[in-house]
Motif scaffolding. Structure first.
Motif, PDB file in Angstrom:
ATOM      1  N   ILE A   1       0.837  -1.200   0.000  1.00  0.00           N
ATOM      2  CA  ILE A   1       0.000   0.000   0.000  1.00  0.00           C
ATOM      3  C   ILE A   1       0.874   1.253   0.000  1.00  0.00           C
ATOM      4  O   ILE A   1       0.613   2.211  -0.750  1.00  0.00           O
ATOM      5  N   ASP A   2       1.921   1.243   0.793  1.00  0.00           N
ATOM      6  CA  ASP A   2       2.819   2.403   0.825  1.00  0.00           C
ATOM      7  C   ASP A   2       3.506   2.602  -0.523  1.00  0.00           C
ATOM      8  O   ASP A   2       3.685   3.743  -0.980  1.00  0.00           O
ATOM      9  N   ARG A   3       3.889   1.505  -1.183  1.00  0.00           N
ATOM     10  CA  ARG A   3       4.573   1.629  -2.471  1.00  0.00           C
ATOM     11  C   ARG A   3       3.653   2.140  -3.560  1.00  0.00           C
ATOM     12  O   ARG A   3       4.071   2.884  -4.448  1.00  0.00           O
ATOM     13  N   VAL A   4       2.391   1.762  -3.499  1.00  0.00           N
ATOM     14  CA  VAL A   4       1.439   2.117  -4.558  1.00  0.00           C
ATOM     15  C   VAL A   4       0.805   3.486  -4.321  1.00  0.00           C
ATOM     16  O   VAL A   4       0.294   4.115  -5.247  1.00  0.00           O
ATOM     17  N   ALA A   5       0.852   3.974  -3.089  1.00  0.00           N
ATOM     18  CA  ALA A   5       0.117   5.177  -2.710  1.00  0.00           C
ATOM     19  C   ALA A   5       0.473   6.403  -3.551  1.00  0.00           C
ATOM     20  O   ALA A   5      -0.371   7.274  -3.768  1.00  0.00           O
ATOM     21  N   ALA A   6       1.689   6.484  -4.058  1.00  0.00           N
ATOM     22  CA  ALA A   6       2.096   7.660  -4.834  1.00  0.00           C
ATOM     23  C   ALA A   6       1.301   7.779  -6.124  1.00  0.00           C
ATOM     24  O   ALA A   6       1.028   8.897  -6.588  1.00  0.00           O
ATOM     25  N   ASP A   7       0.896   6.656  -6.715  1.00  0.00           N
ATOM     26  CA  ASP A   7       0.175   6.705  -7.994  1.00  0.00           C
ATOM     27  C   ASP A   7      -0.599   5.410  -8.215  1.00  0.00           C
ATOM     28  O   ASP A   7      -0.203   4.564  -9.016  1.00  0.00           O
ATOM     29  N   PRO A   8      -1.722   5.211  -7.517  1.00  0.00           N
ATOM     30  CA  PRO A   8      -2.472   3.964  -7.660  1.00  0.00           C
ATOM     31  C   PRO A   8      -2.954   3.712  -9.079  1.00  0.00           C
ATOM     32  O   PRO A   8      -2.928   2.577  -9.561  1.00  0.00           O
ATOM     33  N   ARG A   9      -3.415   4.763  -9.753  1.00  0.00           N
ATOM     34  CA  ARG A   9      -3.877   4.578 -11.135  1.00  0.00           C
ATOM     35  C   ARG A   9      -2.715   4.207 -12.052  1.00  0.00           C
ATOM     36  O   ARG A   9      -2.857   3.359 -12.938  1.00  0.00           O
ATOM     37  N   GLY A  10      -1.595   4.854 -11.837  1.00  0.00           N
ATOM     38  CA  GLY A  10      -0.417   4.510 -12.622  1.00  0.00           C
ATOM     39  C   GLY A  10       0.041   3.090 -12.380  1.00  0.00           C
ATOM     40  O   GLY A  10       0.523   2.407 -13.300  1.00  0.00           O
ATOM     41  N   TRP A  11      -0.077   2.627 -11.132  1.00  0.00           N
ATOM     42  CA  TRP A  11       0.267   1.239 -10.803  1.00  0.00           C
ATOM     43  C   TRP A  11      -0.534   0.276 -11.669  1.00  0.00           C
ATOM     44  O   TRP A  11       0.023  -0.684 -12.232  1.00  0.00           O
ATOM     45  N   ALA A  12      -1.834   0.516 -11.785  1.00  0.00           N
ATOM     46  CA  ALA A  12      -2.678  -0.380 -12.586  1.00  0.00           C
ATOM     47  C   ALA A  12      -2.427  -0.199 -14.077  1.00  0.00           C
ATOM     48  O   ALA A  12      -2.296  -1.182 -14.824  1.00  0.00           O
ATOM     49  N   THR A  13      -2.331   1.037 -14.536  1.00  0.00           N
ATOM     50  CA  THR A  13      -2.167   1.300 -15.965  1.00  0.00           C
ATOM     51  C   THR A  13      -0.870   0.715 -16.498  1.00  0.00           C
ATOM     52  O   THR A  13      -0.813   0.230 -17.634  1.00  0.00           O
ATOM     53  N   ALA A  14       0.180   0.747 -15.693  1.00  0.00           N
ATOM     54  CA  ALA A  14       1.476   0.231 -16.133  1.00  0.00           C
ATOM     55  C   ALA A  14       1.447  -1.269 -16.414  1.00  0.00           C
ATOM     56  O   ALA A  14       2.341  -1.795 -17.092  1.00  0.00           O
ATOM     57  N   GLN A  15       0.444  -1.966 -15.927  1.00  0.00           N
ATOM     58  CA  GLN A  15       0.343  -3.410 -16.141  1.00  0.00           C
ATOM     59  C   GLN A  15      -0.336  -3.767 -17.454  1.00  0.00           C
ATOM     60  O   GLN A  15      -0.416  -4.950 -17.815  1.00  0.00           O
ATOM     61  N   ILE A  16      -0.857  -2.773 -18.161  1.00  0.00           N
ATOM     62  CA  ILE A  16      -1.522  -3.015 -19.446  1.00  0.00           C
ATOM     63  C   ILE A  16      -0.442  -3.109 -20.514  1.00  0.00           C
ATOM     64  O   ILE A  16       0.070  -2.101 -20.993  1.00  0.00           O
ATOM     65  N   ARG A  17      -0.087  -4.326 -20.870  1.00  0.00           N
ATOM     66  CA  ARG A  17       1.015  -4.557 -21.794  1.00  0.00           C
ATOM     67  C   ARG A  17       0.525  -5.439 -22.942  1.00  0.00           C
ATOM     68  O   ARG A  17      -0.219  -6.387 -22.733  1.00  0.00           O
ATOM     69  N   ARG A  18       0.991  -5.123 -24.132  1.00  0.00           N
ATOM     70  CA  ARG A  18       0.529  -5.858 -25.311  1.00  0.00           C
ATOM     71  C   ARG A  18       0.904  -7.334 -25.256  1.00  0.00           C
ATOM     72  O   ARG A  18       0.249  -8.160 -25.897  1.00  0.00           O
TER      73      ARG A  18
END
Length: 498
Positions: free
Chosen positions: A24-41
């Motif tokens: 939670i502490d690691r993701v707190a800076a950018d939760p949306r970015g955390w999820a979006t970065a996992q969208i890979r072709r």
């Protein structure tokens, strides 16, 4: 957009599989970015381990089927010729005569082949659960599990179960952030789906083979393609459309032992087949069982074109507006609420339609939607999600397949075995009954007894963050023992919901 620890907790529990210590502490800076970065072709992460690919499993399955055919021949040979024949000691049901060493050897080889396939599939499920318990890409994993369930196959049937691990690894995961039409085509042409819905046995009545065999059309795959995989029961199709699609799909099959005995035949079949994942040996188009002629499905006529005819119909179904609407609603219901917010469904449907079914764009729309980030949890975890999230909270992973299998069996979600082509249900009514909660309590007690966590209060805070309510916090703090504290945490409303 401003973020907070609450958003991080929502991201990790609603979009992912639960928070691991410190996450939670690691993701707190950018939760949306955390999820979006996992969208890979390239798709979703793959479980680790050395497992047979589809081509290897096809060869194993053919050997198993060949042994099964020999066993049936042995039983027929051992049967009395007439009703008046002198009685003799009968072998056990389904067993060859013990006096025939070759028959016994064939039976044992068949049993060993079935056992090896079943054990390998079980190990694949364990590897998948271990991935869920340890991955940093919780959203990509949940997204892949959603599509695996939406396009379900089941190990409850041995034939399809023999390929279920390969199906998820090779037909589903690589395509979950690509175009839906490519995902659904890979799924429908995989041996797991062709065997699960009996498509490999479907024969066009007017085909070359149909005129010679006592075999006929099977509509299972066509019906589920339309009702469950694409447009849905309200999509505007008729029973006549199902039959026409079933005719177009005749010839979709998998390799068989007879292909190995006729070397030229599989080569011709491969040349006629547009190969998709998982590879050249996982799918065969048999022109001699394909129903000739043009087909009309949902008002559009498709000329006779062999394999390409069924593929063209499926791609049009995948692109149909009813498909976008239905699957957008199902996505919203899976990730956010049993009764999904209409505004969220509309956002997903718009993203789907504008992008031509680009699942990466649909995933981004889900992440960007304000409805996704409401702090109040509205979904009950499935038994699988619950067990995986508990391991994540403890910083552990399942170690052995049998306890995992038994726990899921007790809770009503046995590995790789949804009860019907509809897949696993996805609402609180399906998973939150009194008996189901008792089974979760029993598992929680056992898990808590075995846990090595030194401070249950720290586990609770790391797992739930700002979602940890005062009542649960006090219950964990005041528990008389560490196992009791962890049990109270796992059974708390905050932990059970996402």
């Amino acid at each position: 957009m401003a973020s907070s620890p609450t958003d991080a907790a929502v991201a990790l529990t609603r979009l992912g599989l639960g928070a691991r210590p410190g996450e939670i502490d690691r993701v707190a800076a950018d939760p949306r970015g955390w999820a979006t970065a996992q969208i890979r072709r390239q798709g979703a992460p793959q479980p680790s381990g050395q497992f047979a690919d589809t081509a290897e499993r096809v060869a194993q399955y053919i050997d198993y089927q060949s042994d099964a055919g020999l066993a049936r021949r042995d039983r027929r040979a051992a049967a009395p010729a007439t009703a008046d024949a002198a009685p003799s000691p009968a072998p056990a049901p389904g067993m060859p005569d013990a006096a025939d060493p070759q028959a016994v050897a064939r039976r044992e080889a068949r049993q060993a082949a079935r056992r090896d396939i079943t054990q390998d599939t079980a190990q694949e499920f364990l590897a998948r659960a271990q991935l869920g318990a340890t991955t940093d890409d919780g959203f990509a994993e949940r997204w892949a599990l959603f599509w695996s369930n939406a396009l379900t196959v089941s190990a409850a049937k041995f034939a399809s179960g023999a390929f279920v691990g390969q199906y998820e690894r090779e037909a589903i995961r690589p395509h979950v952030f690509g175009r839906f039409e490519d995902l659904v085509l890979a799924a429908e042409q995989h041996p797991a789906m062709l065997l699960y819905l009996d498509q490999a046995r479907s024969v066009g009545p007017d085909s070359m083979a149909g005129a010679r065999r006592n075999a006929g059309l099977n509509e299972n795959l066509a019906r589920e393609m339309m009702e469950l995989h694409t447009v849905g029961a309200d999509g505007g199709y008729t029973q006549g459309d199902v039959t026409e699609l079933a005719r177009a799909l005749t010839g979709w099959s998998i390799p068989a032992a007879r292909d190995q005995r006729q070397p030229n035949r599989p080569r011709r079949a491969r040349n006629m087949a547009a190969q998709a994942e998982p590879g050249p040996d996982g799918f065969v188009f048999r022109a001699n069982v394909h129903e000739p002629g043009a087909r009309t499905v949902m008002g559009k006529t498709y000329p006779a074109a062999g394999l390409a005819q069924g593929q063209a119909i499926l791609r049009d179904l995948a692109r149909h507006p009813a498909t976008a609407k239905r699957l957008s609603c199902r996505l919203a219901a899976h990730f956010v609420a049993d009764d999904p917010p209409p505004a969220l469904v509309a956002r997903l449907e718009t993203a789907w339609t504008r992008s031509g079914g680009d699942l990466a764009q649909v995933a981004r729309a889900l992440i960007d939607a304000p409805e996704t980030w409401t702090p109040q949890p509205a979904k009950i975890k499935t038994p699988y999600d619950f067990i995986v999230s508990a391991h994540r909270a403890l910083g552990t992973r399942p170690q052995r397949v049998q306890p995992l299998r038994q726990a899921l069996l007790d809770m009503g979600q046995p590995p790789f075995s949804p009860p019907s082509p509809e897949g696993w249900p996805d609402t609180a009514a399906d998973w939150a009954g009194p008996d189901a909660l008792v089974k979760r309590l029993n598992w929680s007690r056992n898990a808590a007894d075995l846990a090595q966590a030194s401070d249950p209060n720290a586990v609770a805070a790391a797992a739930l963050g700002p979602r940890l309510g005062e009542r649960t916090c006090l219950a964990v703090a005041r528990a008389e023992s560490r196992p009791e504290a962890l049990t109270l945490l796992f059974m708390s409303p905050e932990f059970q919901r996402r």
